[in-house]
Write a protein that holds these residues in place. Sequence first.
Motif, PDB file in Angstrom:
ATOM      1  N   VAL A  82       3.584  -2.013  -6.141  1.00 41.78           N
ATOM      2  CA  VAL A  82       2.199  -2.552  -6.768  1.00 41.78           C
ATOM      3  C   VAL A  82       1.902  -3.822  -6.113  1.00 41.78           C
ATOM      4  CG1 VAL A  82       2.583  -1.488  -8.765  1.00 41.78           C
ATOM      5  CG2 VAL A  82       3.124  -3.902  -8.458  1.00 41.78           C
ATOM      6  N   GLY A  83       2.455  -4.632  -5.310  1.00 41.39           N
ATOM      7  CA  GLY A  83       2.219  -5.844  -4.724  1.00 41.39           C
ATOM      8  C   GLY A  83       1.584  -5.347  -3.544  1.00 41.39           C
ATOM      9  N   ASP A  84       2.023  -4.586  -2.705  1.00 34.56           N
ATOM     10  CA  ASP A  84       1.515  -4.374  -1.112  1.00 34.56           C
ATOM     11  C   ASP A  84       0.851  -3.135  -1.002  1.00 34.56           C
ATOM     12  OD1 ASP A  84       1.353  -4.540   1.568  1.00 34.56           O
ATOM     13  OD2 ASP A  84       3.167  -3.946   1.918  1.00 34.56           O
ATOM     14  N   LEU A  85       1.241  -1.785  -1.190  1.00 37.02           N
ATOM     15  CA  LEU A  85       0.791  -0.790  -0.841  1.00 37.02           C
ATOM     16  C   LEU A  85      -0.027   0.019  -2.159  1.00 37.02           C
ATOM     17  CD1 LEU A  85       3.491   0.946   1.283  1.00 37.02           C
ATOM     18  CD2 LEU A  85       1.661  -0.307   2.140  1.00 37.02           C
ATOM     19  N   GLY A  86       0.224  -0.217  -3.102  1.00 39.69           N
ATOM     20  CA  GLY A  86      -0.180   0.580  -4.368  1.00 39.69           C
ATOM     21  C   GLY A  86       0.166   2.051  -4.371  1.00 39.69           C
ATOM     22  N   LEU A  87       1.379   2.370  -3.809  1.00 37.22           N
ATOM     23  CA  LEU A  87       2.130   3.787  -3.938  1.00 37.22           C
ATOM     24  C   LEU A  87       3.419   3.807  -4.042  1.00 37.22           C
ATOM     25  CD1 LEU A  87       2.837   4.585  -0.968  1.00 37.22           C
ATOM     26  CD2 LEU A  87       0.515   4.888  -0.751  1.00 37.22           C
ATOM     27  N   PHE A  88       4.157   4.715  -4.208  1.00 41.60           N
ATOM     28  CA  PHE A  88       5.501   4.960  -4.077  1.00 41.60           C
ATOM     29  C   PHE A  88       5.822   6.046  -3.368  1.00 41.60           C
ATOM     30  CE2 PHE A  88       9.496   6.369  -5.334  1.00 41.60           C
ATOM     31  CZ  PHE A  88      10.316   5.175  -5.450  1.00 41.60           C
TER      32      PHE A  88
END
Length: 320
Positions: A211-217
């Motif tokens: 959530v801090g960088d890419l917004g995905l997993f």
Amino acid sequence: MMWWADFMNSGLRLTAPILFAAVASMLSARVGILNLAIEAKVLGGAFVAILVTAATGNIVVGILAAAAFGAGIGWVMAMADRLGVDLVVLAIGLNMLMLQATVFFMRAFLDGVGTYNPDIETLSAIEIPVLSSLPFIGRVLNGMNILVYGAFFASFAVAMFLRTRMGRHLIAVGDAPAAAASAGISVKRTQLRTLVVAGAIAGLGGAYLSVGDLGLFTRNMSSDRGWIGITAALLAVNVAAYIAPAAMVFGFAASASIRLQEFGVPGSVTQFIPQGAALVALILVGVRSSSRQSLLQLWRRSSRIRWRSKSPPAKSGVTP
């Protein structure tokens, strides 16, 4: 000049999750525990953070959930240690379980296997007015999110804490548990609290990734950053003042592996740079006798597996 500034800014960003993991590993080591489950806490923290953020719509709640998840794994390890469980074997099992569990939950409940990409916003960049006016330093240090600054603050705060009375008690538990217990310090309670805090810090490293960088997993999103954090702590000989520089070695190595592709360097070569840096660091740890002895001491305290030493050959002949 701007290329160097962007390179350093990227290196600091890539250092953040490694630094969180390194601080967690260092804290555990200072209390006498070889914590090899950092990878599970980073990966699990990344997964929990994005799940909770997508469910609540609040990124702060997602980050706190990731920290709570990491703290929970730390509590499990502390309880297992009280029961006499081999922490090294447990940590390996936790790392394997977390990797497969995230894949299972994505497949069973999130209609995906490799990637989970909800519609969420990542942490916004922080613009510091004082730094914005500086031509080079401002471009290097400005415009990062709060977790990047938080990683470096965490390393500084831990270094300051270890200088306090409670911090000296923590170090005493790790260096001489019997002497600490005779002085009235609760060894198990100190280890419990430290493992919980270390787990929360590692969980924050995972939250940064999702959530801090890419917004995905993505599957195996931690990509061995937990293990690299352990390596950074070993390179820093588990000294708080050296943790940030040691983590930056790997963060800037990762940045170099990305930036060198702009000059036509093949990706097959640049991808080896972070792993090569880790290999060199482990070799340096192995060369230093003090580092070897410290690691072996942590192993003996955390694992029930004992290395068999060769006994000296018996002397033949009859003593006169």
